[in-house]
Design a protein around this motif. Structure first.
Motif, PDB file in Angstrom:
ATOM      1  N   LEU A 251       0.718  -1.403   0.289  1.00 17.05           N
ATOM      2  CA  LEU A 251      -0.150  -0.072  -0.093  1.00 17.05           C
ATOM      3  C   LEU A 251       0.993   1.491  -0.013  1.00 17.05           C
ATOM      4  O   LEU A 251       0.322   2.656  -0.668  1.00 17.05           O
ATOM      5  CB  LEU A 251      -1.326   0.096   0.772  1.00 17.05           C
ATOM      6  CG  LEU A 251      -1.854  -1.438   1.099  1.00 17.05           C
ATOM      7  CD1 LEU A 251      -2.819  -1.001   2.662  1.00 17.05           C
ATOM      8  CD2 LEU A 251      -3.167  -0.550  -0.205  1.00 17.05           C
ATOM      9  N   SER A 252       2.096   1.384   0.977  1.00 17.89           N
ATOM     10  CA  SER A 252       2.820   2.185   0.631  1.00 17.89           C
ATOM     11  C   SER A 252       3.527   2.050  -0.468  1.00 17.89           C
ATOM     12  O   SER A 252       3.654   3.565  -0.989  1.00 17.89           O
ATOM     13  CB  SER A 252       3.607   1.858   1.992  1.00 17.89           C
ATOM     14  OG  SER A 252       4.873   2.891   1.781  1.00 17.89           O
ATOM     15  N   GLY A 253       3.626   2.092  -1.147  1.00 15.79           N
ATOM     16  CA  GLY A 253       4.695   1.296  -2.405  1.00 15.79           C
ATOM     17  C   GLY A 253       3.266   2.265  -3.835  1.00 15.79           C
ATOM     18  O   GLY A 253       4.038   3.323  -4.295  1.00 15.79           O
ATOM     19  N   MET A 254       2.155   1.772  -2.937  1.00 15.24           N
ATOM     20  CA  MET A 254       1.585   1.952  -4.379  1.00 15.24           C
ATOM     21  C   MET A 254       1.369   3.986  -3.439  1.00 15.24           C
ATOM     22  O   MET A 254       0.732   3.869  -4.971  1.00 15.24           O
ATOM     23  CB  MET A 254       0.145   1.499  -3.875  1.00 15.24           C
ATOM     24  CG  MET A 254       0.036   0.133  -4.711  1.00 15.24           C
ATOM     25  SD  MET A 254      -1.401  -1.126  -3.894  1.00 15.24           S
ATOM     26  CE  MET A 254      -2.606  -0.168  -5.054  1.00 15.24           C
ATOM     27  N   ALA A 255       0.939   4.200  -2.321  1.00 13.50           N
ATOM     28  CA  ALA A 255       0.789   5.216  -2.346  1.00 13.50           C
ATOM     29  C   ALA A 255       2.305   6.158  -3.386  1.00 13.50           C
ATOM     30  O   ALA A 255       1.249   7.222  -3.628  1.00 13.50           O
ATOM     31  CB  ALA A 255       0.547   5.991  -0.752  1.00 13.50           C
ATOM     32  N   GLN A 256       2.924   5.481  -3.487  1.00 10.41           N
ATOM     33  CA  GLN A 256       4.640   6.606  -3.437  1.00 10.41           C
ATOM     34  C   GLN A 256       4.108   6.800  -4.954  1.00 10.41           C
ATOM     35  O   GLN A 256       4.351   7.726  -5.418  1.00 10.41           O
ATOM     36  CB  GLN A 256       5.357   6.568  -2.962  1.00 10.41           C
ATOM     37  CG  GLN A 256       5.443   6.188  -1.712  1.00 10.41           C
ATOM     38  CD  GLN A 256       6.814   5.897  -1.067  1.00 10.41           C
ATOM     39  OE1 GLN A 256       7.836   5.663  -1.818  1.00 10.41           O
ATOM     40  NE2 GLN A 256       6.491   5.322   0.061  1.00 10.41           N
ATOM     41  N   ALA A 257       3.731   5.362  -5.624  1.00 10.41           N
ATOM     42  CA  ALA A 257       4.298   5.445  -6.703  1.00 10.41           C
ATOM     43  C   ALA A 257       2.746   6.436  -7.071  1.00 10.41           C
ATOM     44  O   ALA A 257       2.542   6.978  -8.757  1.00 10.41           O
ATOM     45  CB  ALA A 257       3.465   3.965  -7.309  1.00 10.41           C
ATOM     46  N   ASP A 258       1.345   6.684  -6.550  1.00 11.52           N
ATOM     47  CA  ASP A 258       0.324   7.271  -7.613  1.00 11.52           C
ATOM     48  C   ASP A 258       0.896   8.810  -7.186  1.00 11.52           C
ATOM     49  O   ASP A 258      -0.297   9.922  -6.903  1.00 11.52           O
ATOM     50  CB  ASP A 258      -0.969   7.386  -6.919  1.00 11.52           C
ATOM     51  CG  ASP A 258      -2.042   6.970  -7.114  1.00 11.52           C
ATOM     52  OD1 ASP A 258      -1.897   7.506  -8.310  1.00 11.52           O
ATOM     53  OD2 ASP A 258      -3.353   7.691  -6.738  1.00 11.52           O
ATOM     54  N   TYR A 259       1.723   9.227  -6.280  1.00 15.12           N
ATOM     55  CA  TYR A 259       2.099  10.677  -6.465  1.00 15.12           C
ATOM     56  C   TYR A 259       2.331  11.411  -7.212  1.00 15.12           C
ATOM     57  O   TYR A 259       2.930  11.249  -8.115  1.00 15.12           O
ATOM     58  CB  TYR A 259       3.085  10.251  -4.906  1.00 15.12           C
ATOM     59  CG  TYR A 259       3.946  12.269  -4.878  1.00 15.12           C
ATOM     60  CD1 TYR A 259       3.489  12.814  -3.367  1.00 15.12           C
ATOM     61  CD2 TYR A 259       4.593  12.762  -5.315  1.00 15.12           C
ATOM     62  CE1 TYR A 259       3.421  13.709  -3.602  1.00 15.12           C
ATOM     63  CE2 TYR A 259       4.413  13.517  -5.816  1.00 15.12           C
ATOM     64  CZ  TYR A 259       4.398  14.550  -4.312  1.00 15.12           C
ATOM     65  OH  TYR A 259       5.045  15.926  -3.743  1.00 15.12           O
ATOM     66  N   PRO A 260       1.353  12.674  -7.138  1.00 12.62           N
ATOM     67  CA  PRO A 260       0.817  13.238  -5.720  1.00 12.62           C
ATOM     68  C   PRO A 260      -1.053  12.923  -6.296  1.00 12.62           C
ATOM     69  O   PRO A 260      -1.100  12.712  -7.355  1.00 12.62           O
ATOM     70  CB  PRO A 260       1.229  14.585  -5.985  1.00 12.62           C
ATOM     71  CG  PRO A 260       0.934  15.209  -7.721  1.00 12.62           C
ATOM     72  CD  PRO A 260       1.743  13.654  -8.213  1.00 12.62           C
TER      73      PRO A 260
END
Length: 328
Positions: free
Chosen positions: A19-28
């Motif tokens: 989830l953390s990786g997905m959140a960063q990949a989806d940034y911003p």
């Protein structure tokens, strides 16, 4: 049971990392807040808003600036330090955040190691500016008058102990001139007002800070504390080309930073986005118009530069304290 518990724990840990990786990949995925730790209306405020407005054109979200005044940028720095390291809150810091606050220990526990530096955008030399009707036509006129009649000339600075104060103290020590120092606990906006209403005879800040006054004919730059000619203000000589022969080089800069522990990929995304804006014709031409020097340093270089600058100026300021010129 132990195996089951362990498996569940590993599954949860992997899920969290995913989830953390997905959140960063989806940034911003949310609007980005840029803290400007000073009052609206100054040069830093204008530059950060300009480059951010261009930068957001490459993003699916907006970048909005927020002025957070107080404590010579300490209030804004506190907000940055308390922000989540997710790239949704960054700050545009200047000289005081890197030099004045840690040197004077104004924010206990604060150091540049608590920030991740994204990039340096500009470098601006300090300058002396006077009203258009000033009797001082050149920098040499001003120095001679201040030596002949000590403390008769009122010079506005930004905060006692801050960069512009240090510039003026060094100038006095190097020339023997003596000015009446008037401090304004805010940004260049207060200096502008003081210069216009006659509270002071001159101010020390960058030419970019006062560009509107100079362009409108309400003020004149006398000297810039640099060794190179500012293309945006060809009528204002660098101090090394005046009759005084001084080599006093001082000024500010704008550095974009994020909270410590901000992920590498987020910092890289921000650096790339702002670099694209920095390289745009729109931003470069606008900087030249207001007389500000573009001076990009990316994330790999700006941290070392900040550490070197801090070390050098700390030594200078400690020497002035030892001589009784500056109080810590």
């Amino acid at each position: 049971m132990k195996l089951t518990t362990l498996s569940v724990g590993l599954t949860l840990a992997c899920s969290t990392m995913l989830l953390s990786g997905m959140a960063q990949a989806d940034y911003p995925n949310r609007d980005i807040r840029v803290i400007i730790p000073g009052a609206a209306g100054g040069g830093t405020d204008a530059i950060v808003r300009k480059i951010s407005s261009i930068a957001e054109e490459d993003l699916p979200v907006s970048i909005y600036a927020e002025n957070v005044e107080g404590g010579m940028t300490a209030t804004g720095m506190m907000q940055l330090m308390k922000s989540r390291p997710d790239g949704q809150t960054i700050a545009a810091i200047t000289y005081d955040s890197i030099i004045t606050i840690p040197w004077k220990n104004m924010l206990p526990g604060f150091d540049i190691d608590q920030m991740r530096m994204i990039a340096r955008i500009t470098s601006e030399a300090d300058a002396i500016t006077v009203p258009e009707n000033s009797p001082y036509k050149t920098f040499d006129d001003l120095i001679e008058a201040a030596k002949k009649d000590p403390e008769s000339i009122r010079v506005g600075i930004q905060n006692l102990g801050a960069r512009t104060h240090l510039t003026l103290l060094q100038l006095q020590e190097m020339t023997g001139a003596k000015f009446k120092i008037v401090s304004y606990q805010s940004s260049a906006a207060s200096q502008k007002e003081a210069l216009l209403n006659g509270e002071v005879d001159a101010v020390v800040t960058s030419l970019g800070d006062l560009a509107p006054l100079i362009e409108s004919g309400q003020a004149r730059g006398l000297v810039e504390f640099s060794d190179t000619q500012n293309a945006g203000f060809p009528d204002v000589p660098p101090v090394t080309e005046t009759d005084t022969g001084l080599d006093l080089q001082m000024g500010s800069f704008i550095v974009l930073v994020a909270p410590a522990r901000t992920p590498d990929d987020v910092v890289e995304k921000l650096e790339t986005t702002y670099h694209n804006a920095y390289e745009s014709d729109e931003f470069r031409q606008w900087l030249e118009k207001i007389g500000v020097t573009p001076a990009w340093l990316g994330a790999d270089d700006v941290t070392q530069w900040a550490q070197d600058t801090q070390s050098q100026l700390f030594t200078t300021m400690d020497d002035l304290v030892d001589k009784g010129v500056l109080e810590k």
